[in-house]
Design a protein around this motif. Structure first.
Motif, PDB file in Angstrom:
ATOM      1  N   ASP A 211      53.523   1.550  71.938  1.00 28.66           N
ATOM      2  CA  ASP A 211      54.176   2.745  72.454  1.00 28.66           C
ATOM      3  C   ASP A 211      54.869   2.393  73.769  1.00 28.66           C
ATOM      4  OD1 ASP A 211      54.999   5.392  72.402  1.00 28.66           O
ATOM      5  OD2 ASP A 211      53.141   6.185  73.262  1.00 28.66           O
ATOM      6  N   TYR A 212      55.808   3.247  74.165  1.00 27.65           N
ATOM      7  CA  TYR A 212      56.560   3.037  75.402  1.00 27.65           C
ATOM      8  C   TYR A 212      56.286   4.181  76.376  1.00 27.65           C
ATOM      9  CZ  TYR A 212      59.308  -0.202  72.497  1.00 27.65           C
ATOM     10  OH  TYR A 212      59.717  -1.213  71.669  1.00 27.65           O
ATOM     11  N   GLY A 213      56.465   3.892  77.658  1.00 27.03           N
ATOM     12  CA  GLY A 213      56.238   4.915  78.671  1.00 27.03           C
ATOM     13  C   GLY A 213      57.146   4.752  79.876  1.00 27.03           C
ATOM     14  N   TYR A 214      57.115   5.748  80.726  1.00 26.36           N
ATOM     15  CA  TYR A 214      57.967   5.837  81.921  1.00 26.36           C
ATOM     16  C   TYR A 214      57.077   5.866  83.160  1.00 26.36           C
ATOM     17  CZ  TYR A 214      61.257   8.072  85.248  1.00 26.36           C
ATOM     18  OH  TYR A 214      62.048   8.380  86.326  1.00 26.36           O
ATOM     19  N   LEU A 215      57.447   5.087  84.157  1.00 25.54           N
ATOM     20  CA  LEU A 215      56.764   5.091  85.451  1.00 25.54           C
ATOM     21  C   LEU A 215      57.815   5.216  86.532  1.00 25.54           C
ATOM     22  CD1 LEU A 215      54.363   4.636  87.395  1.00 25.54           C
ATOM     23  CD2 LEU A 215      54.711   2.173  87.092  1.00 25.54           C
ATOM     24  N   GLY A 216      57.642   6.181  87.435  1.00 27.93           N
ATOM     25  CA  GLY A 216      58.639   6.329  88.494  1.00 27.93           C
ATOM     26  C   GLY A 216      58.131   7.129  89.671  1.00 27.93           C
ATOM     27  N   ARG A 217      58.807   6.949  90.786  1.00 30.79           N
ATOM     28  CA  ARG A 217      58.597   7.797  91.959  1.00 30.79           C
ATOM     29  C   ARG A 217      59.807   8.709  92.057  1.00 30.79           C
ATOM     30  NH1 ARG A 217      57.796   4.255  96.212  1.00 30.79           N
ATOM     31  NH2 ARG A 217      55.535   4.408  96.098  1.00 30.79           N
ATOM     32  N   LEU A 218      59.565  10.018  91.956  1.00 23.26           N
ATOM     33  CA  LEU A 218      60.642  10.996  91.836  1.00 23.26           C
ATOM     34  C   LEU A 218      60.687  11.913  93.052  1.00 23.26           C
ATOM     35  CD1 LEU A 218      60.057  11.978  88.102  1.00 23.26           C
ATOM     36  CD2 LEU A 218      61.819  10.456  89.004  1.00 23.26           C
ATOM     37  N   PRO A 219      61.846  12.521  93.319  1.00 22.41           N
ATOM     38  CA  PRO A 219      61.964  13.414  94.478  1.00 22.41           C
ATOM     39  C   PRO A 219      61.288  14.758  94.244  1.00 22.41           C
ATOM     40  CG  PRO A 219      64.009  13.422  93.230  1.00 22.41           C
ATOM     41  CD  PRO A 219      63.133  12.360  92.608  1.00 22.41           C
ATOM     42  N   ARG A 220      60.634  15.270  95.257  1.00 22.77           N
ATOM     43  CA  ARG A 220      60.091  16.611  95.182  1.00 22.77           C
ATOM     44  C   ARG A 220      61.221  17.626  95.207  1.00 22.77           C
ATOM     45  NH1 ARG A 220      55.508  16.480  99.835  1.00 22.77           N
ATOM     46  NH2 ARG A 220      56.588  18.432 100.326  1.00 22.77           N
ATOM     47  N   PRO A 221      61.063  18.753  94.522  1.00 22.28           N
ATOM     48  CA  PRO A 221      62.127  19.773  94.512  1.00 22.28           C
ATOM     49  C   PRO A 221      62.493  20.277  95.901  1.00 22.28           C
ATOM     50  CG  PRO A 221      60.602  20.187  92.725  1.00 22.28           C
ATOM     51  CD  PRO A 221      59.993  19.093  93.556  1.00 22.28           C
ATOM     52  N   ASP A 222      61.522  20.280  96.843  1.00 20.41           N
ATOM     53  CA  ASP A 222      61.829  20.782  98.181  1.00 20.41           C
ATOM     54  C   ASP A 222      62.518  19.749  99.055  1.00 20.41           C
ATOM     55  OD1 ASP A 222      59.793  19.029  98.824  1.00 20.41           O
ATOM     56  OD2 ASP A 222      58.439  20.523  99.668  1.00 20.41           O
ATOM     57  N   GLY A 223      62.735  18.529  98.522  1.00 16.58           N
ATOM     58  CA  GLY A 223      63.440  17.498  99.269  1.00 16.58           C
ATOM     59  C   GLY A 223      62.650  16.900 100.408  1.00 16.58           C
TER      60      GLY A 223
END
Length: 292
Positions: A211-223
């Protein structure tokens, strides 16, 4: 001082010794003293990590411990001690204080409690991360996000586990990633490289235990910061991403520090035991703009 919502350190908290002493109720006085101790201990731990990271960086630049001692005004023995102890720099990949690990739950036929229907693989992913956190001197709190998956992303030290199918709000944030993301069509969900159009469909859909997966550091909606996100196309992919983070944390930290990033991960698993046998990066790391 304590980590603020942007992941940086606030101005030092002034300790009012007289203020604590003047609290007449002993229970309230003890609670206030404990609060101040906890606030300052968290700041000391983070400053110790930052110092260790700076020393490690000087070592990587080719400086000897004697040279480092001269630069920072310490003895060589003290530099050696600090390089072999204290909070490991890579723990910043997870957070700077108590972690909240939010796990997506879902309702199933005949069941109404999302805490009871979080899959075994998702729970195993949480356990893998909590073990990693403890190894790095961090505590973690478990949180189930019930349907419809409206998790509060505007929090410091947050890790979110679960696919956009059960956490659709997070799926909207993943759209901020210009390189990788999730898509769906009549054949099911899959991952995609937005820049090349390459699709990554789970081999498990064809009966192969991969199986495949995603790993990331993403921005919070409040910036005001970021959060760490782990998700597989299927549940085993999510567990595989947690295993990858556990096994490659130091490498990831050297590559991205506190910047936004994403990559895709492949995992091979035992279909009978539902355990991960092997994990590897499916793509190179994409480095985004900004940090935590």
């Amino acid at each position: 001082m304590s980590p603020d919502k942007t992941g940086e350190l606030e101005r030092p908290v002034e300790i009012s010794h007289s203020g604590v002493v003047e609290i007449r109720d002993p229970g309230a006085r003890a609670r206030k003293a404990s609060e101040l101790i906890d606030e300052h201990q968290a700041a000391v731990n983070e400053l110790s990590r930052l110092r260790r990271a700076a020393l490690d960086e000087m070592v990587s630049q080719g400086m000897t411990q004697t040279q480092i001692a001269g630069v920072v005004g310490m003895t060589r023995a003290r530099v050696s001690q600090l390089l072999s102890s204290g909070p490991r720099p890579e723990r910043a990949m997870l957070g700077t204080g108590e972690l909240t690990i939010a796990v997506g739950g879902k309702f199933e036929a005949g069941k109404q409690d999302p805490y009871a229907v979080v899959s075994a693989e998702m729970l195993a992913a949480y356990e893998k991360l909590s073990v990693l956190a403890r190894r790095l001197g961090l505590t973690s709190e478990y949180e189930v996000v019930p349907p419809p998956g409206m998790v509060d992303l505007n929090r410091a030290n947050l890790i979110v586990i679960g696919s956009p199918r059960i956490l659709p709000f997070v799926g909207q944030v993943v759209a901020a990633d210009t390189r990788f993301g999730f898509r769906a069509d009549d054949d099911g969900h899959y991952l995609v490289n937005h820049q090349t159009g390459e699709a990554f469909r789970s081999p498990s859909d064809s009966g192969e235990p991969v199986d495949y997966g995603y790993l990331g550091r993403l921005p919070r909606p409040d910036g005001r910061g970021t959060f760490l996100y782990l998700a597989g196309i299927h549940a085993m992919g999510t567990l595989g991403v947690a295993r990858y983070l556990h096994d490659h944390l130091d490498e990831l930290y050297r590559e991205v520090k506190n910047r936004r990033f994403s990559l895709l991960v492949a995992c091979t698993y035992d279909p009978r035991k539902r355990t991960i046998e092997k994990v590897e990066a499916l793509t190179s790391i994409h480095r985004g703009e900004g940090g935590s």
